[in-house]
Design an enzyme around this catalytic site. Structure first.
Site, PDB file in Angstrom:
ATOM      1  N   GLU A 205       0.864  -1.284  -0.092  1.00 42.38           N
ATOM      2  CA  GLU A 205       0.149   0.081  -0.038  1.00 42.38           C
ATOM      3  C   GLU A 205       0.766   1.243   0.084  1.00 42.38           C
ATOM      4  O   GLU A 205       0.343   2.400  -0.066  1.00 42.38           O
ATOM      5  CB  GLU A 205      -0.840   0.132   1.157  1.00 42.38           C
ATOM      6  CG  GLU A 205      -1.943  -0.982   1.196  1.00 42.38           C
ATOM      7  CD  GLU A 205      -2.660  -1.170   0.042  1.00 42.38           C
ATOM      8  OE1 GLU A 205      -3.207   0.074  -0.598  1.00 42.38           O
ATOM      9  OE2 GLU A 205      -3.084  -1.996  -0.707  1.00 42.38           O
ATOM     10  N   GLU A 221       4.978   2.402   4.071  1.00 43.16           N
ATOM     11  CA  GLU A 221       3.706   1.720   4.205  1.00 43.16           C
ATOM     12  C   GLU A 221       2.409   2.592   3.661  1.00 43.16           C
ATOM     13  O   GLU A 221       1.420   2.231   3.668  1.00 43.16           O
ATOM     14  CB  GLU A 221       3.294   1.063   5.331  1.00 43.16           C
ATOM     15  CG  GLU A 221       4.585  -0.029   5.600  1.00 43.16           C
ATOM     16  CD  GLU A 221       4.313  -0.710   7.009  1.00 43.16           C
ATOM     17  OE1 GLU A 221       4.817  -0.269   8.019  1.00 43.16           O
ATOM     18  OE2 GLU A 221       3.439  -1.529   7.023  1.00 43.16           O
ATOM     19  N   ARG A 223       1.745   7.206   1.769  1.00 40.79           N
ATOM     20  CA  ARG A 223       2.139   7.750   0.560  1.00 40.79           C
ATOM     21  C   ARG A 223       3.214   8.656   0.597  1.00 40.79           C
ATOM     22  O   ARG A 223       3.073   9.605   1.900  1.00 40.79           O
ATOM     23  CB  ARG A 223       0.820   8.462   0.304  1.00 40.79           C
ATOM     24  CG  ARG A 223       0.718   9.311  -0.941  1.00 40.79           C
ATOM     25  CD  ARG A 223      -0.563  10.145  -1.187  1.00 40.79           C
ATOM     26  NE  ARG A 223      -0.523  10.889  -2.412  1.00 40.79           N
ATOM     27  CZ  ARG A 223      -0.674  10.500  -3.642  1.00 40.79           C
ATOM     28  NH1 ARG A 223      -1.097   9.006  -3.918  1.00 40.79           N
ATOM     29  NH2 ARG A 223      -0.696  11.125  -4.665  1.00 40.79           N
ATOM     30  N   SER A 241      -0.369   9.959   5.037  1.00 38.40           N
ATOM     31  CA  SER A 241      -0.204  11.144   3.828  1.00 38.40           C
ATOM     32  C   SER A 241       0.628  12.166   4.033  1.00 38.40           C
ATOM     33  O   SER A 241       0.516  12.826   5.104  1.00 38.40           O
ATOM     34  CB  SER A 241      -1.532  11.553   3.471  1.00 38.40           C
ATOM     35  OG  SER A 241      -1.520  12.525   2.465  1.00 38.40           O
TER      36      SER A 241
END
Length: 344
Positions: A205, A221, A223, A241
């Site tokens: 992910e 793991e 963004r 994020s």
């Protein structure tokens, strides 16, 4: 020839109108030797500036021999090898690091990042989006969107299936370069133009955008958005994020120092120093109010998160009783006030 910023031999894809869709550069060079540029200039008629020069296969053999005779065996061998290509060829020369003006120039700069020749924010990418056509990435290579239906029909008539893996401006990095010492669980989640440092693991992910990445050993793991550069030894938890922006035009550059932990579903909108922790599920934007606590958990003052930008050894958490966002540090109240005064 004078000093040159970058140079590369490329092989790419064009649509039926002759427009470039993408370019693969197997051996991009940063600051190539003037003597090498001189040989290429003499053979291809290059007179200076930033140019993408079409290369005919009939030119490759002679150019390869000239480069090898001048002592550039690796580039000479590549030029000779390209003589057998049935795809369009290009030699892209960037005399200076300026905003790209063509698709081959844009792809060269993305290659420089993914080959670790430059780091995020070290190369000018202003205006890159209009130069990257939206492409159908398939098992038969890049295809112009407008030409895709006919290509799909032609494939079916041959009894084949044309698989479309994605429709995007950016291809997968690993279709162009696989940096040494990395693990990438799902290669579709790392774009060309990402800088993936030695020792980095990108889980299923995880995601790394172009002009972003990791300096070294890190676990990704979540963004890493464009404009974000993560220091060594950091752990970006699942679903996290980072809201970085490109470094041009006065935008804020988001960086994450060494040894940081950004928990699952957490995010940041400010750059962090070293050894910082953001609690899982907590989103820190630049303007959010934070209760700053000293080493004895005493409230020092309420500030905006941007005032803590680039500071090290911070723990960001949410008070489970009041809901207030707090920042815990190992400094005393006096040291904290001095730190904030110096920062402002």
């Amino acid at each position: 020839m004078s000093e040159c910023f970058s140079l590369a031999f490329g092989i790419g894809t064009q649509n039926s109108a002759g427009d470039w869709l993408e370019v693969f550069y197997p051996q991009p060079l940063l600051n190539p030797e003037p003597a090498l540029v001189k040989v290429i200039a003499e053979q291809l008629g290059y007179t200076g500036g930033n140019q993408a020069i079409a290369l005919a296969t009939s030119q490759c053999g002679t150019l390869g021999k000239q480069l090898e005779a001048a002592g550039f065996a690796e580039q000479g061998a590549l030029a000779t090898q390209l003589e057998g290509s049935d795809r369009p060829l290009v030699v892209t020369i960037l005399a200076t690091d300026e905003a790209p003006s063509s698709t081959p120039e844009a792809y060269l700069k993305l290659h420089l990042l993914s080959h670790r020749l430059v780091k995020p924010h070290q190369v000018v990418l202003a205006g890159i989006f209009p130069l990257l056509p939206n492409v159908a990435w398939t098992n038969q290579g890049a295809i112009d969107i407008s030409e895709l239906p006919q290509r799909q029909l032609a494939a079916r008539m041959r009894g084949e299936t044309l698989n479309v893996h994605g429709v995007d401006k950016f291809p997968n990095m690993t279709d162009y370069v696989v940096p040494s010492g990395v693990r990438i669980a799902d290669t579709a989640r790392v774009r060309l133009g990402a800088y993936v440092g030695e020792g980095t693991t990108v889980m299923h992910e995880g995601f790394i955008n172009f002009n972003a990445g990791t300096a070294g050993t890190s676990m990704v793991e979540g963004r890493i958005s464009a404009g974000v550069f993560v220091g060594k030894g950091s752990d970006l938890g699942g679903g996290c994020s980072t809201m970085g922006t490109l470094s041009g035009g006065g935008n804020i550059v988001i960086s994450v120092g060494e040894g940081c932990l950004i928990g699952a579903n957490a995010g940041i909108g400010i750059p962090l120093g070293d050894r910082c922790t953001v609690e899982a599920g907590l989103y820190i934007t630049a303007g959010i109010k934070i209760a700053l606590l000293d080493d004895a958990d005493k409230l020092v003052k309420v500030i905006k998160a941007r005032e803590l930008a680039n500071q090290s050894d911070l723990l960001f958490r949410r008070n489970s009783q009041t809901g207030a966002i707090e920042c815990k540090t190992n400094k005393s109240a006096i040291q904290l006030n001095e730190m904030l005064h110096a920062h402002n």
